[in-house]
Scaffold this motif. Structure first.
Motif, PDB file in Angstrom:
ATOM      1  N   HIS A  27     -15.705  49.472  56.866  1.00  0.00           N
ATOM      2  CA  HIS A  27     -15.326  49.184  55.406  1.00  0.00           C
ATOM      3  C   HIS A  27     -16.531  48.706  54.722  1.00  0.00           C
ATOM      4  O   HIS A  27     -16.309  48.494  53.554  1.00  0.00           O
ATOM      5  CB  HIS A  27     -14.224  48.144  55.527  1.00  0.00           C
ATOM      6  CG  HIS A  27     -14.671  46.881  56.258  1.00  0.00           C
ATOM      7  ND1 HIS A  27     -14.143  46.779  57.633  1.00  0.00           N
ATOM      8  CD2 HIS A  27     -15.426  45.983  56.093  1.00  0.00           C
ATOM      9  CE1 HIS A  27     -14.708  45.785  58.015  1.00  0.00           C
ATOM     10  NE2 HIS A  27     -15.511  45.126  57.142  1.00  0.00           N
ATOM     11  N   GLY A 103     -19.124  49.055  48.356  1.00  0.00           N
ATOM     12  CA  GLY A 103     -18.529  47.824  48.984  1.00  0.00           C
ATOM     13  C   GLY A 103     -19.313  46.831  48.404  1.00  0.00           C
ATOM     14  O   GLY A 103     -20.436  46.759  48.260  1.00  0.00           O
ATOM     15  N   ARG A 109     -16.602  39.351  45.528  1.00  0.00           N
ATOM     16  CA  ARG A 109     -15.814  39.998  44.639  1.00  0.00           C
ATOM     17  C   ARG A 109     -15.238  39.316  43.670  1.00  0.00           C
ATOM     18  O   ARG A 109     -15.277  38.015  43.404  1.00  0.00           O
ATOM     19  CB  ARG A 109     -14.590  40.886  45.479  1.00  0.00           C
ATOM     20  CG  ARG A 109     -15.012  41.785  46.639  1.00  0.00           C
ATOM     21  CD  ARG A 109     -14.010  41.924  47.620  1.00  0.00           C
ATOM     22  NE  ARG A 109     -14.638  42.854  48.736  1.00  0.00           N
ATOM     23  CZ  ARG A 109     -14.127  43.155  49.877  1.00  0.00           C
ATOM     24  NH1 ARG A 109     -12.929  42.478  50.301  1.00  0.00           N
ATOM     25  NH2 ARG A 109     -14.800  43.790  50.864  1.00  0.00           N
ATOM     26  N   CYS A 137     -10.937  56.628  47.308  1.00  0.00           N
ATOM     27  CA  CYS A 137     -10.421  55.601  47.658  1.00  0.00           C
ATOM     28  C   CYS A 137      -8.892  55.511  48.298  1.00  0.00           C
ATOM     29  O   CYS A 137      -7.938  56.430  48.110  1.00  0.00           O
ATOM     30  CB  CYS A 137     -10.563  54.660  46.616  1.00  0.00           C
ATOM     31  SG  CYS A 137      -9.120  54.412  45.474  1.00  0.00           S
ATOM     32  N   ASP A 140      -3.768  52.415  48.952  1.00  0.00           N
ATOM     33  CA  ASP A 140      -3.619  50.998  48.791  1.00  0.00           C
ATOM     34  C   ASP A 140      -4.803  50.222  48.249  1.00  0.00           C
ATOM     35  O   ASP A 140      -4.612  48.920  48.151  1.00  0.00           O
ATOM     36  CB  ASP A 140      -3.093  50.564  50.168  1.00  0.00           C
ATOM     37  CG  ASP A 140      -3.905  50.501  51.155  1.00  0.00           C
ATOM     38  OD1 ASP A 140      -5.194  51.319  51.149  1.00  0.00           O
ATOM     39  OD2 ASP A 140      -3.799  49.995  52.185  1.00  0.00           O
ATOM     40  N   ASN A 141      -5.949  50.676  47.776  1.00  0.00           N
ATOM     41  CA  ASN A 141      -7.123  49.797  47.504  1.00  0.00           C
ATOM     42  C   ASN A 141      -7.006  49.812  45.929  1.00  0.00           C
ATOM     43  O   ASN A 141      -7.494  50.789  45.414  1.00  0.00           O
ATOM     44  CB  ASN A 141      -8.535  50.583  47.991  1.00  0.00           C
ATOM     45  CG  ASN A 141      -9.478  49.679  47.780  1.00  0.00           C
ATOM     46  OD1 ASN A 141      -9.563  48.799  47.003  1.00  0.00           O
ATOM     47  ND2 ASN A 141     -10.663  49.839  48.434  1.00  0.00           N
ATOM     48  N   SER A 144     -10.271  49.288  43.945  1.00  0.00           N
ATOM     49  CA  SER A 144     -11.081  50.065  43.836  1.00  0.00           C
ATOM     50  C   SER A 144     -10.780  51.056  42.672  1.00  0.00           C
ATOM     51  O   SER A 144     -11.621  51.611  42.039  1.00  0.00           O
ATOM     52  CB  SER A 144     -11.483  50.832  45.222  1.00  0.00           C
ATOM     53  OG  SER A 144     -12.546  51.627  45.197  1.00  0.00           O
TER      54      SER A 144
END
Length: 177
Positions: A27, A103, A109, A137, A140-141, A144
């Protein structure tokens, strides 16, 4: 104040701290890390950073059988906060994963770093003559997807991939599209 820099062996320990924070798994898009990379040893890390630099050279990337890719690390002081990759040129990997992957480590974040880095890498895309870029992406992200939309991403649609359903976005590169 964050900055984007080319990968450097000088930040081995800081990169390992970021890598440990992510935990196991694939990831960490934006770092170009492959399962065969030995990033734990000093010599292996130097070799990995050299490979990343070589991938940015179109001639060396083609000789290795791949499309060129520019890697940048998002750093603040001596802390590695994330990574972003700009893949330029056509390849099956670009069609699947997009021109840009990124990432941000979990503890960094929520600060807008991904949006900031994405905006900066679009400047590099412009310098390379790219008029639009594909970003992909996971469905479910949501974070992003919001990041991509914040910098002008237009949803092309959702497709099925080997890793599950994914959103495909196109961004017109400012100044060229």
């Amino acid at each position: 104040m964050p900055e984007m820099i080319a990968p450097t062996a000088r930040l081995h320990r800081a990169w390992l701290e970021a890598h440990d924070e992510w935990g196991p798994g694939g990831h960490e898009d934006g770092f170009g890390l492959q399962p065969s990379d030995d990033v734990g040893s000093a010599d292996g890390f130097v070799a990995w950073v050299a490979r990343l630099a070589d991938e940015g050279d179109p001639g060396k990337a083609a000789a290795a059988g791949g499309a060129p890719c520019v890697y940048r690390w998002v750093v603040e002081g001596d802390q590695v906060l994330g990574g972003i990759a700009l893949r330029h040129g056509a390849s099956a990997f670009v069609e699947w994963a997009g021109h840009i992957g990124y990432g941000i480590r979990p503890s960094a974040r929520g600060r807008g770093l991904a949006t900031w880095a994405l905006g900066r890498i679009l400047g590099e895309a412009r310098e390379l003559g790219m008029d639009r870029v594909l970003l992909v992406c996971a469905v479910d992200n949501v974070a992003s997807a919001r990041t991509i939309e914040r910098v002008g991403g237009v949803l092309e649609g959702v497709c099925d991939t080997a890793l599950g359903p994914a959103r495909r976005y196109w961004i017109t590169v400012p100044g060229l599209g």
